[in-house]
Design a protein around this motif. Sequence first.
Motif, PDB file in Angstrom:
ATOM      1  N   THR A 160      16.301 -24.052 -13.164  1.00 17.20           N
ATOM      2  CA  THR A 160      16.236 -22.837 -12.298  1.00 17.20           C
ATOM      3  C   THR A 160      14.788 -22.126 -12.119  1.00 17.20           C
ATOM      4  O   THR A 160      13.856 -22.921 -12.340  1.00 17.20           O
ATOM      5  CB  THR A 160      17.322 -21.657 -12.760  1.00 17.20           C
ATOM      6  OG1 THR A 160      17.418 -20.623 -12.072  1.00 17.20           O
ATOM      7  CG2 THR A 160      16.775 -21.299 -14.328  1.00 17.20           C
ATOM      8  N   ILE A 161      14.627 -20.902 -11.678  1.00 18.24           N
ATOM      9  CA  ILE A 161      13.635 -20.246 -11.649  1.00 18.24           C
ATOM     10  C   ILE A 161      13.501 -19.039 -12.695  1.00 18.24           C
ATOM     11  O   ILE A 161      14.541 -18.552 -12.931  1.00 18.24           O
ATOM     12  CB  ILE A 161      13.161 -19.811 -10.236  1.00 18.24           C
ATOM     13  CG1 ILE A 161      13.345 -20.782  -9.153  1.00 18.24           C
ATOM     14  CG2 ILE A 161      11.887 -18.863 -10.241  1.00 18.24           C
ATOM     15  CD1 ILE A 161      13.236 -20.275  -7.881  1.00 18.24           C
ATOM     16  N   GLY A 162      12.492 -19.011 -13.482  1.00 16.55           N
ATOM     17  CA  GLY A 162      12.317 -17.841 -14.306  1.00 16.55           C
ATOM     18  C   GLY A 162      11.123 -17.012 -14.124  1.00 16.55           C
ATOM     19  O   GLY A 162      10.102 -17.301 -13.703  1.00 16.55           O
ATOM     20  N   ASN A 163      11.214 -15.603 -14.355  1.00 15.69           N
ATOM     21  CA  ASN A 163      10.363 -14.530 -14.409  1.00 15.69           C
ATOM     22  C   ASN A 163       9.774 -13.989 -15.596  1.00 15.69           C
ATOM     23  O   ASN A 163      10.725 -13.354 -16.129  1.00 15.69           O
ATOM     24  CB  ASN A 163      10.406 -13.457 -13.295  1.00 15.69           C
ATOM     25  CG  ASN A 163       9.386 -12.421 -13.000  1.00 15.69           C
ATOM     26  OD1 ASN A 163       8.315 -12.451 -13.947  1.00 15.69           O
ATOM     27  ND2 ASN A 163       9.528 -11.507 -12.232  1.00 15.69           N
ATOM     28  N   ASP A 164       9.009 -14.361 -16.262  1.00 20.93           N
ATOM     29  CA  ASP A 164       8.652 -14.128 -17.622  1.00 20.93           C
ATOM     30  C   ASP A 164       7.874 -12.891 -17.565  1.00 20.93           C
ATOM     31  O   ASP A 164       6.637 -12.737 -17.814  1.00 20.93           O
ATOM     32  CB  ASP A 164       7.941 -15.266 -18.394  1.00 20.93           C
ATOM     33  CG  ASP A 164       7.294 -14.932 -19.733  1.00 20.93           C
ATOM     34  OD1 ASP A 164       7.776 -13.897 -20.421  1.00 20.93           O
ATOM     35  OD2 ASP A 164       6.491 -15.471 -20.264  1.00 20.93           O
ATOM     36  N   MET A 165       8.267 -11.845 -17.426  1.00 15.88           N
ATOM     37  CA  MET A 165       7.634 -10.372 -17.357  1.00 15.88           C
ATOM     38  C   MET A 165       6.595 -10.125 -18.557  1.00 15.88           C
ATOM     39  O   MET A 165       7.493 -10.400 -19.791  1.00 15.88           O
ATOM     40  CB  MET A 165       8.757  -9.210 -17.063  1.00 15.88           C
ATOM     41  CG  MET A 165       9.481  -9.281 -15.849  1.00 15.88           C
ATOM     42  SD  MET A 165       8.137  -9.117 -14.382  1.00 15.88           S
ATOM     43  CE  MET A 165       7.836  -7.313 -14.664  1.00 15.88           C
ATOM     44  N   SER A 166       5.531  -9.529 -18.642  1.00 20.49           N
ATOM     45  CA  SER A 166       4.618  -9.666 -19.825  1.00 20.49           C
ATOM     46  C   SER A 166       3.924  -8.302 -19.321  1.00 20.49           C
ATOM     47  O   SER A 166       3.356  -8.037 -18.334  1.00 20.49           O
ATOM     48  CB  SER A 166       3.558 -10.862 -19.435  1.00 20.49           C
ATOM     49  OG  SER A 166       4.519 -12.007 -19.595  1.00 20.49           O
ATOM     50  N   SER A 167       3.521  -7.805 -20.418  1.00 19.69           N
ATOM     51  CA  SER A 167       2.620  -6.711 -20.551  1.00 19.69           C
ATOM     52  C   SER A 167       1.162  -7.144 -21.178  1.00 19.69           C
ATOM     53  O   SER A 167       0.988  -7.493 -22.191  1.00 19.69           O
ATOM     54  CB  SER A 167       3.012  -5.320 -21.488  1.00 19.69           C
ATOM     55  OG  SER A 167       1.836  -4.789 -22.131  1.00 19.69           O
ATOM     56  N   ARG A 168       0.383  -7.471 -20.274  1.00 22.87           N
ATOM     57  CA  ARG A 168      -1.101  -7.946 -20.633  1.00 22.87           C
ATOM     58  C   ARG A 168      -1.838  -6.837 -21.579  1.00 22.87           C
ATOM     59  O   ARG A 168      -2.549  -7.280 -22.255  1.00 22.87           O
ATOM     60  CB  ARG A 168      -1.828  -8.472 -19.393  1.00 22.87           C
ATOM     61  CG  ARG A 168      -1.232  -9.544 -18.464  1.00 22.87           C
ATOM     62  CD  ARG A 168      -1.790 -10.118 -17.513  1.00 22.87           C
ATOM     63  NE  ARG A 168      -3.020 -10.914 -18.035  1.00 22.87           N
ATOM     64  CZ  ARG A 168      -4.150 -11.226 -17.357  1.00 22.87           C
ATOM     65  NH1 ARG A 168      -4.151 -11.003 -16.040  1.00 22.87           N
ATOM     66  NH2 ARG A 168      -5.066 -11.703 -17.607  1.00 22.87           N
ATOM     67  N   SER A 169      -1.509  -5.812 -21.184  1.00 22.31           N
ATOM     68  CA  SER A 169      -2.352  -4.838 -22.105  1.00 22.31           C
ATOM     69  C   SER A 169      -1.932  -4.620 -23.675  1.00 22.31           C
ATOM     70  O   SER A 169      -2.793  -4.643 -24.541  1.00 22.31           O
ATOM     71  CB  SER A 169      -2.113  -3.194 -21.371  1.00 22.31           C
ATOM     72  OG  SER A 169      -0.902  -2.719 -21.488  1.00 22.31           O
ATOM     73  N   ILE A 170      -0.641  -4.832 -23.813  1.00 20.81           N
ATOM     74  CA  ILE A 170      -0.216  -4.857 -25.203  1.00 20.81           C
ATOM     75  C   ILE A 170      -0.663  -6.221 -25.880  1.00 20.81           C
ATOM     76  O   ILE A 170      -0.987  -6.114 -26.996  1.00 20.81           O
ATOM     77  CB  ILE A 170       1.319  -4.852 -25.363  1.00 20.81           C
ATOM     78  CG1 ILE A 170       1.752  -3.147 -24.784  1.00 20.81           C
ATOM     79  CG2 ILE A 170       1.926  -4.993 -26.621  1.00 20.81           C
ATOM     80  CD1 ILE A 170       3.009  -2.782 -24.641  1.00 20.81           C
ATOM     81  N   GLU A 171      -0.419  -7.445 -25.181  1.00 23.42           N
ATOM     82  CA  GLU A 171      -0.803  -8.590 -25.798  1.00 23.42           C
ATOM     83  C   GLU A 171      -2.138  -8.786 -26.010  1.00 23.42           C
ATOM     84  O   GLU A 171      -2.821  -9.201 -26.992  1.00 23.42           O
ATOM     85  CB  GLU A 171      -0.135  -9.786 -25.091  1.00 23.42           C
ATOM     86  CG  GLU A 171      -0.595 -11.100 -25.620  1.00 23.42           C
ATOM     87  CD  GLU A 171      -0.277 -12.242 -24.785  1.00 23.42           C
ATOM     88  OE1 GLU A 171       0.032 -13.455 -25.168  1.00 23.42           O
ATOM     89  OE2 GLU A 171       0.572 -12.006 -23.556  1.00 23.42           O
TER      90      GLU A 171
END
Length: 289
Positions: A160-171
Amino acid sequence: MRYYQLAAGDDGRLCVETGGDVYDLTSANRGIRGFGDLVSASSISDVPIDDVTDRLLGELDPLDPDAVEGTDRPPVAADEVWAAGVTYSISEQAREEESTMPDMYLNVYDSSRPEVFFKATPSRVVGPNDQVGIRSDSDWDVPEPELAVVLYQGEIVGYTIGNDMSSRSIEGENPLYLPQAKVYDRCCSIGPCVRSADSIDDPHDLEMSMEISRDGRTLYEEATSTAEMVRTVPELVECYARHNAVPEMSVLLTGTSLVPDDGFTLQEGDVVDIEIDDIGTLTNSVVEV
Protein backbone atom coordinates in the motif's frame (compact mmCIF):
# COMPACT_ATOMS: atom_id res chain seq x y z
CA MET A 1 -6.15 -6.94 -7.44
CA ARG A 2 -6.71 -3.90 -5.22
CA TYR A 3 -8.50 -4.28 -1.89
CA TYR A 4 -10.40 -1.45 -0.19
CA GLN A 5 -11.97 -1.19 3.26
CA LEU A 6 -15.40 0.39 3.48
CA ALA A 7 -17.49 1.23 6.52
CA ALA A 8 -20.73 -0.66 7.12
CA GLY A 9 -22.38 0.39 10.36
CA ASP A 10 -20.26 -0.82 13.25
CA ASP A 11 -18.52 -3.34 11.00
CA GLY A 12 -16.56 -3.19 7.79
CA ARG A 13 -16.88 -4.33 4.22
CA LEU A 14 -14.02 -5.52 2.07
CA CYS A 15 -14.21 -4.61 -1.60
CA VAL A 16 -11.95 -5.56 -4.46
CA GLU A 17 -11.20 -3.70 -7.69
CA THR A 18 -10.33 -5.97 -10.58
CA GLY A 19 -10.64 -5.56 -14.31
CA GLY A 20 -11.99 -2.04 -13.85
CA ASP A 21 -14.94 -3.20 -11.72
CA VAL A 22 -15.50 -3.09 -7.95
CA TYR A 23 -17.10 -5.94 -5.99
CA ASP A 24 -18.27 -6.31 -2.38
CA LEU A 25 -16.55 -9.47 -1.09
CA THR A 26 -18.35 -9.28 2.26
CA SER A 27 -21.67 -9.81 0.51
CA ALA A 28 -20.27 -13.11 -0.80
CA ASN A 29 -19.04 -14.27 2.62
CA ARG A 30 -19.96 -12.44 5.83
CA GLY A 31 -16.79 -13.76 7.45
CA ILE A 32 -14.68 -11.64 5.11
CA ARG A 33 -15.03 -8.13 6.57
CA GLY A 34 -11.45 -6.97 6.18
CA PHE A 35 -8.21 -7.71 4.37
CA GLY A 36 -6.97 -9.64 7.40
CA ASP A 37 -9.93 -12.02 7.14
CA LEU A 38 -9.12 -12.66 3.49
CA VAL A 39 -5.44 -13.30 4.22
CA SER A 40 -6.35 -15.65 7.06
CA ALA A 41 -8.64 -17.63 4.73
CA SER A 42 -5.82 -17.77 2.17
CA SER A 43 -3.40 -19.07 4.79
CA ILE A 44 -5.77 -21.72 6.14
CA SER A 45 -6.72 -22.99 2.67
CA ASP A 46 -3.16 -22.64 1.31
CA VAL A 47 -4.59 -20.83 -1.71
CA PRO A 48 -3.21 -17.50 -3.03
CA ILE A 49 -5.14 -14.43 -1.90
CA ASP A 50 -6.33 -13.44 -5.36
CA ASP A 51 -7.48 -17.01 -6.06
CA VAL A 52 -9.61 -16.93 -2.91
CA THR A 53 -11.09 -13.68 -4.19
CA ASP A 54 -11.84 -15.21 -7.60
CA ARG A 55 -13.81 -17.96 -5.85
CA LEU A 56 -15.79 -15.38 -3.86
CA LEU A 57 -16.66 -13.24 -6.85
CA GLY A 58 -18.98 -15.86 -8.33
CA GLU A 59 -22.04 -14.12 -9.67
CA LEU A 60 -21.55 -10.86 -7.74
CA ASP A 61 -22.74 -7.71 -9.46
CA PRO A 62 -20.24 -4.82 -9.63
CA LEU A 63 -20.64 -1.77 -7.41
CA ASP A 64 -20.47 1.88 -8.34
CA PRO A 65 -16.71 2.66 -8.46
CA ASP A 66 -17.38 5.80 -6.37
CA ALA A 67 -17.99 3.46 -3.43
CA VAL A 68 -14.25 2.98 -3.00
CA GLU A 69 -13.11 6.39 -4.23
CA GLY A 70 -14.69 8.07 -1.22
CA THR A 71 -13.59 5.70 1.52
CA ASP A 72 -11.68 7.12 4.49
CA ARG A 73 -10.88 3.77 6.09
CA PRO A 74 -7.33 2.40 6.18
CA PRO A 75 -7.30 -0.59 3.80
CA VAL A 76 -5.85 -2.93 6.41
CA ALA A 77 -6.34 -3.07 10.18
CA ALA A 78 -2.68 -3.30 11.13
CA ASP A 79 -1.92 -4.04 14.78
CA GLU A 80 1.31 -2.05 14.42
CA VAL A 81 2.99 0.18 11.86
CA TRP A 82 6.79 0.28 11.75
CA ALA A 83 9.05 2.31 9.50
CA ALA A 84 12.52 2.25 8.00
CA GLY A 85 14.70 5.32 7.62
CA VAL A 86 17.73 6.47 5.62
CA THR A 87 16.96 4.01 2.82
CA TYR A 88 17.46 6.55 0.02
CA SER A 89 20.41 8.86 -0.59
CA ILE A 90 18.33 12.05 -0.45
CA SER A 91 16.82 10.99 2.89
CA GLU A 92 20.29 10.50 4.35
CA GLN A 93 21.33 13.95 3.08
CA ALA A 94 18.21 15.66 4.41
CA ARG A 95 18.56 14.19 7.88
CA GLU A 96 22.23 15.13 7.97
CA GLU A 97 21.26 18.73 7.18
CA GLU A 98 18.58 18.93 9.88
CA SER A 99 20.58 17.19 12.61
CA THR A 100 23.04 18.46 15.19
CA MET A 101 24.76 15.05 14.84
CA PRO A 102 24.89 14.47 11.05
CA ASP A 103 27.50 11.69 10.97
CA MET A 104 25.15 9.18 12.56
CA TYR A 105 22.86 9.20 9.50
CA LEU A 106 25.72 8.56 7.09
CA ASN A 107 26.78 5.63 9.26
CA VAL A 108 23.28 4.12 9.08
CA TYR A 109 23.04 4.60 5.31
CA ASP A 110 26.27 2.63 4.81
CA SER A 111 25.68 0.10 7.59
CA SER A 112 24.65 -3.51 7.15
CA ARG A 113 21.89 -2.93 9.74
CA PRO A 114 19.09 -0.60 8.55
CA GLU A 115 17.22 1.87 10.72
CA VAL A 116 13.86 0.33 11.67
CA PHE A 117 11.63 1.99 14.25
CA PHE A 118 8.13 1.82 15.69
CA LYS A 119 5.76 4.27 14.00
CA ALA A 120 2.11 3.93 15.03
CA THR A 121 -0.65 2.05 16.80
CA PRO A 122 -4.06 1.70 15.08
CA SER A 123 -5.45 4.74 16.93
CA ARG A 124 -2.73 6.95 15.41
CA VAL A 125 -3.29 5.76 11.81
CA VAL A 126 -5.68 7.47 9.41
CA GLY A 127 -6.90 6.38 6.01
CA PRO A 128 -7.34 8.07 2.63
CA ASN A 129 -9.35 11.31 2.51
CA ASP A 130 -8.80 11.80 6.25
CA GLN A 131 -6.57 14.34 8.01
CA VAL A 132 -2.92 13.78 8.89
CA GLY A 133 -1.47 15.75 11.78
CA ILE A 134 1.28 18.27 12.37
CA ARG A 135 2.38 18.95 15.94
CA SER A 136 1.59 22.34 17.47
CA ASP A 137 5.00 22.34 19.21
CA SER A 138 6.89 21.95 15.92
CA ASP A 139 7.72 24.60 13.33
CA TRP A 140 9.12 22.33 10.57
CA ASP A 141 6.83 19.52 9.45
CA VAL A 142 6.85 17.42 6.29
CA PRO A 143 5.11 14.42 4.76
CA GLU A 144 7.22 11.42 3.80
CA PRO A 145 5.75 9.34 0.93
CA GLU A 146 6.70 5.69 1.15
CA LEU A 147 5.99 2.27 -0.30
CA ALA A 148 4.37 0.33 2.52
CA VAL A 149 4.62 -3.44 2.92
CA VAL A 150 1.63 -5.32 4.35
CA LEU A 151 2.64 -8.34 6.42
CA TYR A 152 0.73 -11.34 7.76
CA GLN A 153 2.64 -13.19 10.48
CA GLY A 154 5.77 -11.49 9.19
CA GLU A 155 5.29 -12.58 5.57
CA ILE A 156 4.72 -10.14 2.69
CA VAL A 157 1.13 -10.33 1.43
CA GLY A 158 0.59 -6.93 -0.15
CA TYR A 159 1.63 -3.34 -0.71
CA THR A 160 0.00 0.00 0.00
CA ILE A 161 1.04 3.65 0.23
CA GLY A 162 2.24 5.23 3.46
CA ASN A 163 2.70 8.81 4.65
CA ASP A 164 5.22 8.91 7.51
CA MET A 165 4.48 12.38 8.92
CA SER A 166 7.56 13.88 10.56
CA SER A 167 8.60 16.85 12.66
CA ARG A 168 12.02 17.72 11.30
CA SER A 169 12.53 20.45 13.88
CA ILE A 170 12.08 18.07 16.83
CA GLU A 171 14.20 15.27 15.37
CA GLY A 172 16.84 17.74 14.25
CA GLU A 173 17.18 19.19 17.72
CA ASN A 174 18.30 15.83 19.10
CA PRO A 175 18.14 12.33 17.53
CA LEU A 176 16.84 10.98 20.85
CA TYR A 177 13.67 12.95 20.17
CA LEU A 178 12.88 10.70 17.18
CA PRO A 179 9.84 9.04 18.87
CA GLN A 180 8.29 12.46 19.55
CA ALA A 181 9.01 13.56 15.98
CA LYS A 182 7.43 10.42 14.54
CA VAL A 183 4.80 9.05 16.95
CA TYR A 184 1.81 11.25 17.79
CA ASP A 185 -1.87 11.68 16.95
CA ARG A 186 -2.59 11.28 13.20
CA CYS A 187 1.12 10.72 12.50
CA CYS A 188 0.59 8.10 9.81
CA SER A 189 -1.66 7.53 6.84
CA ILE A 190 -2.00 4.40 4.73
CA GLY A 191 -4.13 3.65 1.68
CA PRO A 192 -6.09 3.93 -0.43
CA CYS A 193 -5.96 0.16 -1.01
CA VAL A 194 -3.82 -2.93 -0.60
CA ARG A 195 -2.40 -4.35 -3.80
CA SER A 196 -1.80 -8.08 -3.46
CA ALA A 197 1.89 -9.00 -3.45
CA ASP A 198 1.42 -11.54 -6.26
CA SER A 199 0.13 -8.80 -8.57
CA ILE A 200 3.17 -6.52 -8.12
CA ASP A 201 5.89 -7.57 -10.56
CA ASP A 202 8.75 -5.79 -8.78
CA PRO A 203 8.36 -3.57 -5.69
CA HIS A 204 11.82 -2.17 -6.44
CA ASP A 205 10.71 -0.66 -9.76
CA LEU A 206 7.67 1.48 -9.00
CA GLU A 207 7.25 5.14 -9.91
CA MET A 208 6.33 7.26 -6.87
CA SER A 209 5.28 10.91 -6.84
CA MET A 210 4.08 13.49 -4.33
CA GLU A 211 2.21 16.75 -4.75
CA ILE A 212 1.54 19.25 -1.95
CA SER A 213 -1.04 21.98 -2.57
CA ARG A 214 -2.27 24.97 -0.57
CA ASP A 215 -5.39 26.95 -1.44
CA GLY A 216 -5.42 25.28 -4.85
CA ARG A 217 -1.78 26.14 -5.64
CA THR A 218 0.85 23.44 -6.10
CA LEU A 219 3.76 24.09 -3.73
CA TYR A 220 5.71 20.88 -4.31
CA GLU A 221 5.64 18.25 -7.05
CA GLU A 222 8.34 15.66 -7.58
CA ALA A 223 8.68 12.01 -8.62
CA THR A 224 11.12 9.19 -7.95
CA SER A 225 11.36 5.41 -8.20
CA THR A 226 11.67 2.70 -5.59
CA ALA A 227 14.64 1.55 -7.68
CA GLU A 228 16.59 4.30 -5.87
CA MET A 229 16.19 2.50 -2.52
CA VAL A 230 19.53 1.28 -1.15
CA ARG A 231 17.81 -1.53 0.79
CA THR A 232 15.58 -4.31 -0.52
CA VAL A 233 12.09 -4.95 0.80
CA PRO A 234 12.97 -8.48 2.04
CA GLU A 235 16.02 -7.05 3.83
CA LEU A 236 13.90 -4.48 5.69
CA VAL A 237 11.23 -7.06 6.55
CA GLU A 238 13.84 -9.50 7.86
CA CYS A 239 15.34 -6.83 10.09
CA TYR A 240 11.90 -5.81 11.40
CA ALA A 241 10.93 -9.40 12.24
CA ARG A 242 14.30 -10.46 13.64
CA HIS A 243 14.04 -11.24 17.40
CA ASN A 244 10.69 -9.43 17.37
CA ALA A 245 7.29 -10.84 18.28
CA VAL A 246 5.50 -9.37 15.28
CA PRO A 247 1.68 -9.17 15.39
CA GLU A 248 -0.58 -11.05 13.02
CA MET A 249 -1.12 -8.01 10.75
CA SER A 250 1.46 -5.25 10.46
CA VAL A 251 2.66 -2.62 8.01
CA LEU A 252 6.27 -1.63 7.37
CA LEU A 253 7.05 1.70 5.67
CA THR A 254 10.20 1.49 3.57
CA GLY A 255 11.58 5.06 3.62
CA THR A 256 11.33 8.14 1.45
CA SER A 257 13.29 9.82 -1.33
CA LEU A 258 10.94 12.79 -1.83
CA VAL A 259 11.90 15.57 0.57
CA PRO A 260 10.66 19.18 0.19
CA ASP A 261 13.24 21.97 0.34
CA ASP A 262 14.46 23.04 3.77
CA GLY A 263 12.40 26.24 3.63
CA PHE A 264 9.11 24.35 3.32
CA THR A 265 6.83 23.35 6.19
CA LEU A 266 3.27 22.03 6.11
CA GLN A 267 0.38 24.20 7.27
CA GLU A 268 -3.11 23.34 8.38
CA GLY A 269 -5.34 22.91 5.34
CA ASP A 270 -2.59 21.74 2.98
CA VAL A 271 -3.40 18.71 0.81
CA VAL A 272 -0.88 15.90 0.22
CA ASP A 273 -1.29 13.53 -2.74
CA ILE A 274 1.02 10.51 -2.94
CA GLU A 275 0.84 8.23 -5.97
CA ILE A 276 2.59 4.91 -6.57
CA ASP A 277 2.34 2.94 -9.80
CA ASP A 278 0.00 -0.08 -9.69
CA ILE A 279 -1.38 0.94 -6.27
CA GLY A 280 -3.14 4.30 -6.54
CA THR A 281 -3.20 7.74 -4.93
CA LEU A 282 -3.30 8.45 -1.20
CA THR A 283 -4.85 11.86 -0.48
CA ASN A 284 -4.88 13.57 2.92
CA SER A 285 -5.46 17.07 4.18
CA VAL A 286 -3.46 18.48 7.09
CA VAL A 287 -4.63 19.47 10.58
CA GLU A 288 -2.72 20.73 13.61
CA VAL A 289 -2.85 18.38 16.62
